[in-house]
Scaffold this active site. Structure first.
Site, PDB file in Angstrom:
ATOM      1  N   ASP A  26       0.892  -1.293  -0.158  1.00 34.84           N
ATOM      2  CA  ASP A  26       0.023  -0.132  -0.178  1.00 34.84           C
ATOM      3  C   ASP A  26       0.913   1.236   0.055  1.00 34.84           C
ATOM      4  O   ASP A  26       0.778   2.284  -0.882  1.00 34.84           O
ATOM      5  CB  ASP A  26      -0.875  -0.236   1.270  1.00 34.84           C
ATOM      6  CG  ASP A  26      -1.462   1.325   1.647  1.00 34.84           C
ATOM      7  OD1 ASP A  26      -1.837   1.873   0.637  1.00 34.84           O
ATOM      8  OD2 ASP A  26      -1.740   1.645   3.032  1.00 34.84           O
ATOM      9  N   GLY A  27       1.911   1.304   0.684  1.00 30.78           N
ATOM     10  CA  GLY A  27       2.606   2.511   0.774  1.00 30.78           C
ATOM     11  C   GLY A  27       3.288   2.821  -0.530  1.00 30.78           C
ATOM     12  O   GLY A  27       3.477   3.798  -1.038  1.00 30.78           O
ATOM     13  N   ILE A  33       2.757 -10.164   2.727  1.00 31.53           N
ATOM     14  CA  ILE A  33       2.123 -11.305   3.291  1.00 31.53           C
ATOM     15  C   ILE A  33       0.815 -10.855   3.895  1.00 31.53           C
ATOM     16  O   ILE A  33       0.105 -11.642   3.908  1.00 31.53           O
ATOM     17  CB  ILE A  33       3.137 -11.571   4.555  1.00 31.53           C
ATOM     18  CG1 ILE A  33       3.212 -10.579   5.503  1.00 31.53           C
ATOM     19  CG2 ILE A  33       4.305 -12.156   3.914  1.00 31.53           C
ATOM     20  CD1 ILE A  33       3.800 -11.079   6.848  1.00 31.53           C
ATOM     21  N   ASP A  34       0.351  -9.556   4.109  1.00 29.03           N
ATOM     22  CA  ASP A  34      -0.869  -9.315   4.654  1.00 29.03           C
ATOM     23  C   ASP A  34      -2.073  -9.365   3.775  1.00 29.03           C
ATOM     24  O   ASP A  34      -3.245  -9.575   4.303  1.00 29.03           O
ATOM     25  CB  ASP A  34      -0.798  -7.832   5.327  1.00 29.03           C
ATOM     26  CG  ASP A  34       0.289  -7.485   5.971  1.00 29.03           C
ATOM     27  OD1 ASP A  34       0.828  -8.448   6.624  1.00 29.03           O
ATOM     28  OD2 ASP A  34       0.732  -6.295   5.957  1.00 29.03           O
ATOM     29  N   MET A  76       1.153 -11.790  11.879  1.00 33.38           N
ATOM     30  CA  MET A  76       1.231 -10.609  11.668  1.00 33.38           C
ATOM     31  C   MET A  76      -0.142 -10.250  10.765  1.00 33.38           C
ATOM     32  O   MET A  76      -1.192 -11.151  10.817  1.00 33.38           O
ATOM     33  CB  MET A  76       2.350 -10.672  10.759  1.00 33.38           C
ATOM     34  CG  MET A  76       3.607 -10.194  11.522  1.00 33.38           C
ATOM     35  SD  MET A  76       4.880  -9.732  10.470  1.00 33.38           S
ATOM     36  CE  MET A  76       6.340  -9.240  11.637  1.00 33.38           C
ATOM     37  N   GLY A  77      -0.060  -9.054  10.046  1.00 40.20           N
ATOM     38  CA  GLY A  77      -1.357  -8.846   9.157  1.00 40.20           C
ATOM     39  C   GLY A  77      -1.479  -7.685   9.224  1.00 40.20           C
ATOM     40  O   GLY A  77      -2.660  -7.151   8.690  1.00 40.20           O
ATOM     41  N   ARG A  78      -1.178  -6.806  10.047  1.00 38.53           N
ATOM     42  CA  ARG A  78      -1.554  -5.309  10.281  1.00 38.53           C
ATOM     43  C   ARG A  78      -3.047  -5.173  10.495  1.00 38.53           C
ATOM     44  O   ARG A  78      -3.507  -5.849  11.621  1.00 38.53           O
ATOM     45  CB  ARG A  78      -1.143  -4.414   9.039  1.00 38.53           C
ATOM     46  CG  ARG A  78       0.333  -3.987   9.002  1.00 38.53           C
ATOM     47  CD  ARG A  78       0.717  -2.850   8.229  1.00 38.53           C
ATOM     48  NE  ARG A  78      -0.042  -2.925   6.807  1.00 38.53           N
ATOM     49  CZ  ARG A  78      -0.100  -1.863   6.122  1.00 38.53           C
ATOM     50  NH1 ARG A  78       0.339  -0.624   6.612  1.00 38.53           N
ATOM     51  NH2 ARG A  78      -0.623  -1.803   4.979  1.00 38.53           N
ATOM     52  N   GLU A  84      -2.208  -9.966  14.915  1.00 39.41           N
ATOM     53  CA  GLU A  84      -1.622  -8.987  15.714  1.00 39.41           C
ATOM     54  C   GLU A  84      -2.613  -7.674  15.794  1.00 39.41           C
ATOM     55  O   GLU A  84      -2.445  -7.029  16.788  1.00 39.41           O
ATOM     56  CB  GLU A  84      -0.349  -8.473  15.059  1.00 39.41           C
ATOM     57  CG  GLU A  84      -0.458  -7.908  13.824  1.00 39.41           C
ATOM     58  CD  GLU A  84       0.642  -7.392  13.131  1.00 39.41           C
ATOM     59  OE1 GLU A  84       1.894  -7.598  13.717  1.00 39.41           O
ATOM     60  OE2 GLU A  84       0.975  -6.976  11.962  1.00 39.41           O
ATOM     61  N   HIS A 116       8.844 -12.101  12.399  1.00 39.60           N
ATOM     62  CA  HIS A 116       9.428 -12.011  11.271  1.00 39.60           C
ATOM     63  C   HIS A 116       9.432 -13.452  10.588  1.00 39.60           C
ATOM     64  O   HIS A 116       9.939 -13.170   9.321  1.00 39.60           O
ATOM     65  CB  HIS A 116      10.480 -11.027  11.207  1.00 39.60           C
ATOM     66  CG  HIS A 116       9.851  -9.594  11.363  1.00 39.60           C
ATOM     67  ND1 HIS A 116       9.791  -9.020  12.509  1.00 39.60           N
ATOM     68  CD2 HIS A 116       9.927  -8.573  10.648  1.00 39.60           C
ATOM     69  CE1 HIS A 116       9.405  -7.799  12.423  1.00 39.60           C
ATOM     70  NE2 HIS A 116       9.374  -7.467  11.238  1.00 39.60           N
TER      71      HIS A 116
END
Ligand code: F6P
Length: 375
Positions: free
Chosen positions: A114-115, A137-138, A180-182, A233, A283
């Site tokens: 996205d960034g 990975i998200d 993870m996954g934001r 997370e 990670h």
């Protein structure tokens, strides 16, 4: 004879399994199919800003398909629109102008999340010819069913659950795995289903502690005597906030999530008889060799990006929808997040087999129709 294309290539944001598969596919396709010259920028947009480049030949990208990380290096901090010289002066306007004229390139392929797509959209508005490839990975990019890297991360998290399962079973424990996954729950959902987690907690469904306690207690007395919990997370209690692990000041999205699993462990331990253990996978999910799916997806994305460059289809990111490769304008991707929708087939499938999402009313809503919704 038409002048040969001169194309730049960079990898932005966090590393991810499959980056080298894309670098290889873009470079080989551009050289073989379009007789192009390919130039790699080092460390993402930092290499573009500082003009740190490396020619990429066919042999430079041979033998990298299976390698983790990125041979070009990456950075999740460099942003030409927020570039400060040592000493503090904001030189972004000049830097952006400079990038726009860079090295007389015909186009730049940017591989990122996205960034990266948000920066690419800004550079497109200033006249740069760019093509994007969706990495993370998200799996949280708008407009594409899949991003490369997600499948490998999910497989790693699934293996972790399988391993925790045996300890849970042997010691009659509650074992919690944090993925993870934001702000999206894709990894926890897909790994949780694949690993047979009894409870899956994702950001899209704020959970109640009472429901998690109920599941653990029922299993304690019901003969199973262990509970496997997979938590993203970004998950949060119904009346709580996401748990922030760290703030990275100079990053486009400074928030780093992490630690909700420990909060759950602390809250649960007074209410269940079993011992509880927590693992934060971190990670591990991002490193190492991509699996077959991500090698294939990365190769398909890369080859398609090369053909978009050759056809002058700029300002767009490659996507895959219903198995077909397509593209979407950067402007539609920039600054947005694709979270798990309420009608996701995998959510329905999990509910159908009795998985708890820490929200009893959800089961009531989806329960009867769940099997019909499984695609
Ligand atoms: O976006 C990929 C990701 O791994 C997220 O799942 C995670 O929240 C974040 O990056 C971690 O970032 P960093 O590597 O900066 O700690």
């Amino acid at each position: 004879m038409a002048k040969a294309l001169r194309v730049g290539l960079l990898t932005g944001g966090g590393d991810c399994p499959g980056l080298n598969a894309v670098i290889r596919a873009v470079t080989k396709s551009l050289i073989l199919q379009h007789n192009a010259e390919v130039i790699g920028f080092e460390d993402g947009f930092l290499g573009l800003i500082e003009q740190r480049i490396r020619p990429l030949s066919y042999s430079d990208v041979s033998g990298i398909l299976t390698r983790g990380g990125t041979i070009l290096g990456t950075s999740n901090k460099a942003n030409p629109f927020k570039y400060f010289k040592r000493g503090g002066a904001d030189v972004s306007p000049e830097v952006v102008k400079y990038c726009a004229r860079t090295l007389s390139l015909d186009a730049i392929v940017v591989i990122g999340g996205d960034g990266t797509m948000t920066i690419a959209n800004g550079l497109r508005e200033r006249g740069l010819n760019l093509v994007g490839v969706p990495k993370t990975i998200d799996n949280d990019l708008i407009g594409t069913d899949r991003t490369f890297g997600f499948s490998t991360a999910t497989a790693i998290a699934t293996e972790a659950l399988d391993r925790l399962h045996t300890t849970a079973q042997s010691h009659h424990r509650v074992m919690i795995l944090e993925t993870m996954g934001r702000y999206a729950g894709w990894i926890a959902l897909y790994a949780g289903v694949a690993g047979g987690a009894d409870v899956i907690l994702i950001p899209e469904i704020p959970f109640s502690l009472e429901e998690v306690i109920r599941v653990c207690r029922e299993r304690e007395v019901g003969g199973q005597r262990f509970t496997l919990i997979c938590v993203a997370e970004g998950a949060r209690f119904r009346d709580g906030e996401m748990v922030v692990r760290q703030q990275v000041a100079d990053s486009p999205d400074p928030v780093r999530l992490g630690g909700i699993s420990r909060v759950i462990e602390d809250a649960l331990q007074h209410h269940v008889r079993s011992e509880i253990r927590t693992t934060i996978l971190g990670h591990m999910q991002r490193g190492g060799s991509p699996n077959a799916y991500d090698r294939n997806l990365g190769t398909a994305f890369g080859a398609y990006a090369a053909s978009m460059v050759a056809q002058g289809q700029y300002g767009r990111m490659v996507t895959i929808n219903g198995g077909r490769l397509m593209s979407i304008p950067f402007a539609e991707v920039a600054g947005k997040t694709r979270t798990v929708p309420p009608d996701a087939p995998m959510l329905a499938a999990a509910l159908s087999v009795g998985t708890s999402f820490g929200a009893p009313d959800l089961t009531a809503i989806f329960g009867a129709e769940a099997s019909a919704m499984v695609a």
